[in-house]
Design an enzyme around this catalytic site. Structure first.
Site, PDB file in Angstrom:
ATOM      1  N   HIS A 113       4.157  11.073   5.847  1.00 12.91           N
ATOM      2  CA  HIS A 113       3.461  11.000   7.000  1.00 12.91           C
ATOM      3  C   HIS A 113       4.426  10.414   8.028  1.00 12.91           C
ATOM      4  CE1 HIS A 113      -0.807  10.839   5.378  1.00 12.91           C
ATOM      5  NE2 HIS A 113      -0.266  12.137   5.364  1.00 12.91           N
ATOM      6  N   HIS A 161       0.671  -1.355   0.186  1.00 14.86           N
ATOM      7  CA  HIS A 161       0.087   0.069   0.113  1.00 14.86           C
ATOM      8  C   HIS A 161       0.850   1.323   0.015  1.00 14.86           C
ATOM      9  CE1 HIS A 161      -3.377  -2.458   0.672  1.00 14.86           C
ATOM     10  NE2 HIS A 161      -2.834  -2.833   1.649  1.00 14.86           N
ATOM     11  N   HIS A 189       2.299   8.853   0.534  1.00 18.15           N
ATOM     12  CA  HIS A 189       1.221   8.753  -0.324  1.00 18.15           C
ATOM     13  C   HIS A 189       1.616   9.401  -1.453  1.00 18.15           C
ATOM     14  CE1 HIS A 189      -1.457   7.072   2.904  1.00 18.15           C
ATOM     15  NE2 HIS A 189      -0.553   8.047   3.616  1.00 18.15           N
ATOM     16  N   HIS A 220       5.957   6.650   6.269  1.00 15.88           N
ATOM     17  CA  HIS A 220       5.303   6.402   4.984  1.00 15.88           C
ATOM     18  C   HIS A 220       4.987   7.383   4.019  1.00 15.88           C
ATOM     19  CE1 HIS A 220       1.574   6.145   7.317  1.00 15.88           C
ATOM     20  NE2 HIS A 220       1.169   6.772   6.040  1.00 15.88           N
ATOM     21  N   THR A 232      -5.597   7.563   7.780  1.00 17.03           N
ATOM     22  CA  THR A 232      -6.136   7.534   6.342  1.00 17.03           C
ATOM     23  C   THR A 232      -6.347   6.183   5.856  1.00 17.03           C
ATOM     24  OG1 THR A 232      -4.195   8.150   5.328  1.00 17.03           O
ATOM     25  CG2 THR A 232      -5.423  10.039   6.073  1.00 17.03           C
ATOM     26  N   THR A 233      -5.851   5.166   6.515  1.00 16.87           N
ATOM     27  CA  THR A 233      -6.039   3.639   6.158  1.00 16.87           C
ATOM     28  C   THR A 233      -6.907   3.071   7.117  1.00 16.87           C
ATOM     29  OG1 THR A 233      -4.033   3.072   7.028  1.00 16.87           O
ATOM     30  CG2 THR A 233      -3.830   3.868   4.932  1.00 16.87           C
ATOM     31  N   TYR A 280       0.667   5.171  25.962  1.00 15.90           N
ATOM     32  CA  TYR A 280       0.175   3.971  25.388  1.00 15.90           C
ATOM     33  C   TYR A 280       1.504   3.103  24.855  1.00 15.90           C
ATOM     34  CZ  TYR A 280      -3.989   7.009  25.612  1.00 15.90           C
ATOM     35  OH  TYR A 280      -4.890   7.806  25.992  1.00 15.90           O
TER      36      TYR A 280
HETATM   37 ZN   LIG Z   1      -0.488   7.719   5.719  1.00 14.51          ZN
END
Ligand SMILES: [Zn+2]
Length: 302
Positions: free
Chosen positions: A145, A88, A122, A120, A232-233, A153
């Site tokens: 990103h 992806h 896009h 990653h 966004t995924t 956490y």
């Molecule tokens: Zn992203």
């Protein structure tokens, strides 16, 4: 003894096994062919506070926020970076720095400390631009990103389930036709590695040690838009405080096409891996402008 029906059943089942296993192991079973269908498998994708959105300079609310603080961003990683084509995107996990902890961000609207987890990209295609966020009606060529987890956490998976779990720094890129007029050592390393990442699941370890700050080039880190949104995924968890920098970095016209040569799990060209724009709803988008900081300082000096 021979039971054709049972044989047939097992043959079908064995054939399906890799797909079942893949579906279960993570959430990589989505496609950019039909992002509107994601919500049927991942309900949050059809929920509120989704990303990306269109940002308008004029409509964003100017605020005098403190700057973001970039902890250990300029310190070298203690390990070489390994980038992977995950079908992806191309992605790498952020290693710890030589001080044993990962780089982090805090400041701005952030109350807590957020450790950098992964980076990653896009992108679009030879025919279309592919940034996720749109700025003043304009889609850009590439978007990076840097995903950070709130360090209260333990894992990203846990952080995703909390409103304050994640912050992402988003950098937009615009293709330029000039020669090597700009110097971005970390980014050049990453872009060069794409030639080794053509096939799904292929990985490449960068030969040079990097620091995370080198991926930001000479970006103005003080000028950004910030809003509450989602990954966004899939699973599209609404757990993200987004920071989209107003400054746009250059990418050479020789580098950008390297993204278009990557292939996905089905060996098809990995193109247009950006999610369509989502509704802003009533969410405020804040704009931190460096000049406000200057004005405040002037007020203090007066
Ligand atoms: Zn992203």
């Amino acid at each position: 003894m021979h039971f054709p029906a049972i044989d047939d059943f097992y043959q079908r089942f064995l054939f399906l096994l890799p797909f079942v296993a893949n579906f279960r192991s993570d959430d990589r079973s989505f496609s950019y062919d039909d992002p509107d269908m994601w919500k049927f498998s991942y309900p949050k994708c059809g929920g509120l506070d989704q990303s990306p959105i269109a940002i308008s300079n004029r409509k964003a609310l100017p605020v005098a926020l403190p700057p973001l603080e970039f902890g250990l961003y300029d310190d070298l990683f203690d390990n070489l970076v390994t980038i992977t084509n995950n079908g992806h995107s191309v992605e790498f996990e952020v290693p710890a720095t030589i001080y044993g902890v990962r780089p982090y961000v805090t400041g701005g609207l952030l109350v807590d400390c957020y450790e950098a987890e992964a980076v990653h990209f896009h992108w679009g295609s030879p025919k279309s631009k592919g940034s996720e966020h749109v700025l003043d009606g304009r889609r850009f060529d590439l978007e990076m990103h840097i995903v950070h987890r709130n360090n209260k956490y333990l894992t990203l998976r846990e952080a995703e389930t909390h409103n304050d779990g994640i912050t992402v720094l988003a950098v937009l890129f615009k293709v330029v036709r000039t020669g090597p007029a700009f110097y971005q050592p970390g980014l050049s390393e990453v872009f060069s590695s794409l030639l080794h990442l053509g096939n799904f699941n292929s990985s490449y370890t960068l030969p040079e040690q990097l620091n995370l700050g080198s991926l930001l080039g000479n970006l103005d880190r003080g000028n950004f838009f910030t809003y509450k949104g989602s990954l966004t995924t899939p699973r599209c968890s609404p757990a993200v405080q987004w920071h989209v920098f107003a400054d746009v970095l250059p990418i050479s016209h020789r580098e950008l096409p390297k993204f278009w040569q990557l292939r996905d799990q089905r060996r098809r060209p990995l193109l247009n891996n950006f999610r369509p724009l989502q509704s802003q709803e009533n969410r405020p988008i804040f704009h931190r402008k460096p000049f406000l900081e200057q004005q405040l300082q002037e007020v203090i000096w007066l």
